[in-house]
Design an enzyme around this catalytic site. Structure first.
Site, mmCIF file in Angstrom:
data_model
loop_
_atom_site.group_PDB
_atom_site.id
_atom_site.type_symbol
_atom_site.label_atom_id
_atom_site.label_comp_id
_atom_site.label_asym_id
_atom_site.label_seq_id
_atom_site.Cartn_x
_atom_site.Cartn_y
_atom_site.Cartn_z
ATOM 1 N N GLY A 25 0.817 -1.213 0.000
ATOM 2 C CA GLY A 25 0.000 0.000 0.000
ATOM 3 C C GLY A 25 0.850 1.262 0.000
ATOM 4 O O GLY A 25 0.533 2.239 -0.683
ATOM 5 N N TRP B 219 2.389 1.642 -3.444
ATOM 6 C CA TRP B 219 1.366 2.079 -4.398
ATOM 7 C C TRP B 219 1.242 3.598 -4.404
ATOM 8 O O TRP B 219 1.008 4.203 -5.456
ATOM 9 C CB TRP B 219 0.015 1.446 -4.023
ATOM 10 C CG TRP B 219 -1.128 1.868 -4.893
ATOM 11 C CD1 TRP B 219 -1.524 1.299 -6.067
ATOM 12 C CD2 TRP B 219 -2.038 2.961 -4.674
ATOM 13 N NE1 TRP B 219 -2.615 1.950 -6.589
ATOM 14 C CE2 TRP B 219 -2.954 2.977 -5.750
ATOM 15 C CE3 TRP B 219 -2.169 3.918 -3.666
ATOM 16 C CZ2 TRP B 219 -3.976 3.912 -5.838
ATOM 17 C CZ3 TRP B 219 -3.187 4.850 -3.758
ATOM 18 C CH2 TRP B 219 -4.074 4.838 -4.837
ATOM 19 N N HIS B 220 1.425 4.220 -3.236
ATOM 20 C CA HIS B 220 1.239 5.662 -3.141
ATOM 21 C C HIS B 220 2.375 6.447 -3.790
ATOM 22 O O HIS B 220 2.174 7.605 -4.174
ATOM 23 C CB HIS B 220 1.109 6.088 -1.673
ATOM 24 C CG HIS B 220 -0.258 5.870 -1.114
ATOM 25 N ND1 HIS B 220 -0.636 4.686 -0.538
ATOM 26 C CD2 HIS B 220 -1.344 6.685 -1.054
ATOM 27 C CE1 HIS B 220 -1.897 4.774 -0.134
ATOM 28 N NE2 HIS B 220 -2.351 5.968 -0.440
ATOM 29 N N GLY B 221 3.543 5.876 -3.910
ATOM 30 C CA GLY B 221 4.622 6.625 -4.525
ATOM 31 C C GLY B 221 5.926 5.851 -4.582
ATOM 32 O O GLY B 221 6.173 4.969 -3.762
ATOM 33 N N PHE C 198 -1.362 9.875 -8.277
ATOM 34 C CA PHE C 198 -1.305 8.427 -8.140
ATOM 35 C C PHE C 198 -2.123 7.723 -9.203
ATOM 36 O O PHE C 198 -2.107 6.526 -9.270
ATOM 37 C CB PHE C 198 -1.803 8.007 -6.743
ATOM 38 C CG PHE C 198 -1.040 8.688 -5.638
ATOM 39 C CD1 PHE C 198 0.331 8.717 -5.639
ATOM 40 C CD2 PHE C 198 -1.720 9.309 -4.593
ATOM 41 C CE1 PHE C 198 1.038 9.352 -4.625
ATOM 42 C CE2 PHE C 198 -1.027 9.941 -3.571
ATOM 43 C CZ PHE C 198 0.340 9.963 -3.598
#
Length: 498
Positions: free
Chosen positions: A345, A348-350, A498
């Site tokens: 997670g 996924w954000h960066g 994103f």
């Protein structure tokens, strides 16, 4: 008085300049907060109302509008979205028709590999190359890669669709255009919510009959979203940015207020976008589901992730945590699965170590909460314990937002150190005097965040039942407030990247 002489003297130049408005501009991608979007949406709605009861006219019209919206947001990457949807749809049909488990499994992983490879190239190529060069001490030159807007969101939708086909939870759409409608649906395209096929696709089959309550309920959500994003988040961000851009210049109290400001800013920014997306879809007769449920009321991290970005947290639970084994393989494995899920997670954000650290620490926090559960159950559930639980959760979440927002890991540590080292309670009156409007806005936001949900529902129902003249007055009042408090430029949505 409008001067029409330039138009009369040089109509060709006017037409060219007017036409430029409808072309992609990388410096001004179209957002829900863009004036051009609302002009286009006001033109879109009456046509949609005419075609919505005819399934195929509705699908084709919405797909074309959605692709144009994505073009205005991300340029010619809309062609990649079309290609991704076509490949997924072909693979899904083959998976569904195949009787051989090995073939179905292999095709599922092929689709996931293609989706993750595309996402990995655009989002993580430079990150991995930089880390490789750090190890071999090479001369790193970043690749000139432009990240397509919303690629993480529609990639997750694509993966969940293929996995659900493989598990026989859903049937593939009969036509590619139906799947393209699902993947490109413009309210949720560039920043979520992440919509599940089993929830969304059945809504396409029914003729769209939209009640006035749905329409005005959608308008209410849009107004709430505008207040959160364009009024509150954009205004308080002006001070927050000062703190995070140069943390060495500010005292502990100023830094603390900047951290609290960003904690509220990211909530208002992202939940505001979600409210607008859900409201737009509701006006069209589609339900996207709730994405935020007053997350800062949470008394532990487990509850926080049930309330924060619900579409993402439920996706991670169903497609990462449970396939890893969930809580079915013992206590230690449960903690590891929690940790790995939140690590993914975070990534996924960066594409940066600070995001990985942010996700990892949330994973650690979830594991600690689960491990402490037997002890916590024996503690009396009274006001004091509820308050302490809430405070610990809020502080932990707020401090981790520092790593999410700061320019680097080093800046994050510096900001947190500054709060605890250079702190003087006597500076609060001075801060309030210097930043009175900012403080009032933060206090009002905190109060509204903690009111019972039924109060918000009562306000929504009152708006729906109110005369159209009052609705117009409320809308114009909100627009006027936004104009009064807006910065010089329209701030992009935080999750737009994103």
């Amino acid at each position: 008085m409008i001067d029409f002489n330039p138009i009369i003297e040089n109509p060709g130049l006017f037409i060219r300049n007017f036409g430029e408005l409808f072309k992609f501009d990388s410096n001004a991608p179209m957002l829900f907060s863009s004036g051009l979007f609302w002009i286009l949406f006001l033109l879109f709605i009456p046509i949609y109302a005419l075609v919505r009861k005819n399934k195929w006219q509705m699908i084709i019209f919405v797909v074309l509008f959605s692709l144009y919206f994505y073009y205005k947001s991300s340029g010619y990457f809309f062609l990649m979205l079309i290609g991704t949807s076509f490949i997924d749809w072909i693979i899904s049909k083959v998976i569904f028709k195949s009787e051989r488990h090995g073939v179905r499994l292999g095709l599922m992983w092929l689709s996931i590999f293609i989706s993750l490879t595309i996402l990995g190239y655009f989002k993580y190529a430079n990150f991995f190359l930089w880390n490789w060069n750090q190890m071999v001490q090479g001369n790193f030159q970043p690749l000139d890669i432009i990240l397509p807007v919303g690629i993480s969101f529609y990639t997750f939708q694509s993966i969940s669709y293929i996995v659900d086909i493989y598990k026989k939870k859903i049937n593939p759409t009969k036509t590619w255009f139906e799947y393209l409608f699902f993947l490109s649906f413009f309210p949720a395209l560039v920043a979520g919510p992440i919509v599940r096929a089993d929830y969304f696709l059945p809504q396409i089959k029914h003729k769209k009959t939209v009640s006035s309550a749905q329409i005005w309920g959608g308008v209410w959500l849009i107004i709430v979203g505008i207040i959160k994003k364009a009024l509150i988040a954009d205004y308080i961000s002006q001070y927050n940015d000062l703190i995070f851009n140069d943390p060495t210049l500010y005292t502990g109290v100023q830094t603390l207020m900047g951290v609290l400001g960003y904690t509220m800013q990211i909530y208002c920014d992202f939940s505001g976008y979600s409210d607008m997306a859900i409201g737009l879809a509701l006006i069209m007769g589609f339900k996207l589901g709730i994405n935020f449920d007053s997350p800062y009321q949470s008394r532990n991290l487990t509850e926080f992730w049930r309330r924060w970005h619900i579409s993402l947290s439920s996706w991670l639970r169903d497609y990462v945590y449970i396939p890893l084994g969930g809580n079915r393989k013992g206590t230690v494995r449960t903690y590891i699965n929690n940790f790995l899920t939140m690590l993914i997670g975070g990534l996924w954000h960066g594409a940066a170590w600070k995001f990985i650290f942010w996700g990892a620490m949330h994973g650690v926090g979830l594991a600690v909460h689960k491990a402490s559960h037997p002890i916590l159950k024996r503690i009396p559930d009274n006001f004091i314990t509820v308050f302490i639980s809430w405070l610990l959760t809020f502080v932990y979440v707020s401090l981790l937002w520092v790593f999410f927002r700061a320019a680097s890991f080093e800046d994050s540590v510096l900001i947190i150190q500054n709060i605890f080292i250079d702190f003087d309670w006597n500076q609060f009156p001075q801060f309030f005097e210097a930043r009175m409007v900012w403080c009032i806005m933060m206090i009002a936001l905190t109060v509204f965040h903690f009111v019972p949900q039924r109060w918000a529902d009562i306000c929504q129902q009152a708006f729906i039942r109110s005369p159209w003249l009052l609705k117009l007055f409320i809308f114009l009042g909100v627009v006027q407030l936004v104009i009064e408090f807006m910065s010089e430029e329209v701030s992009p949505f935080i999750y737009f990247q994103f």
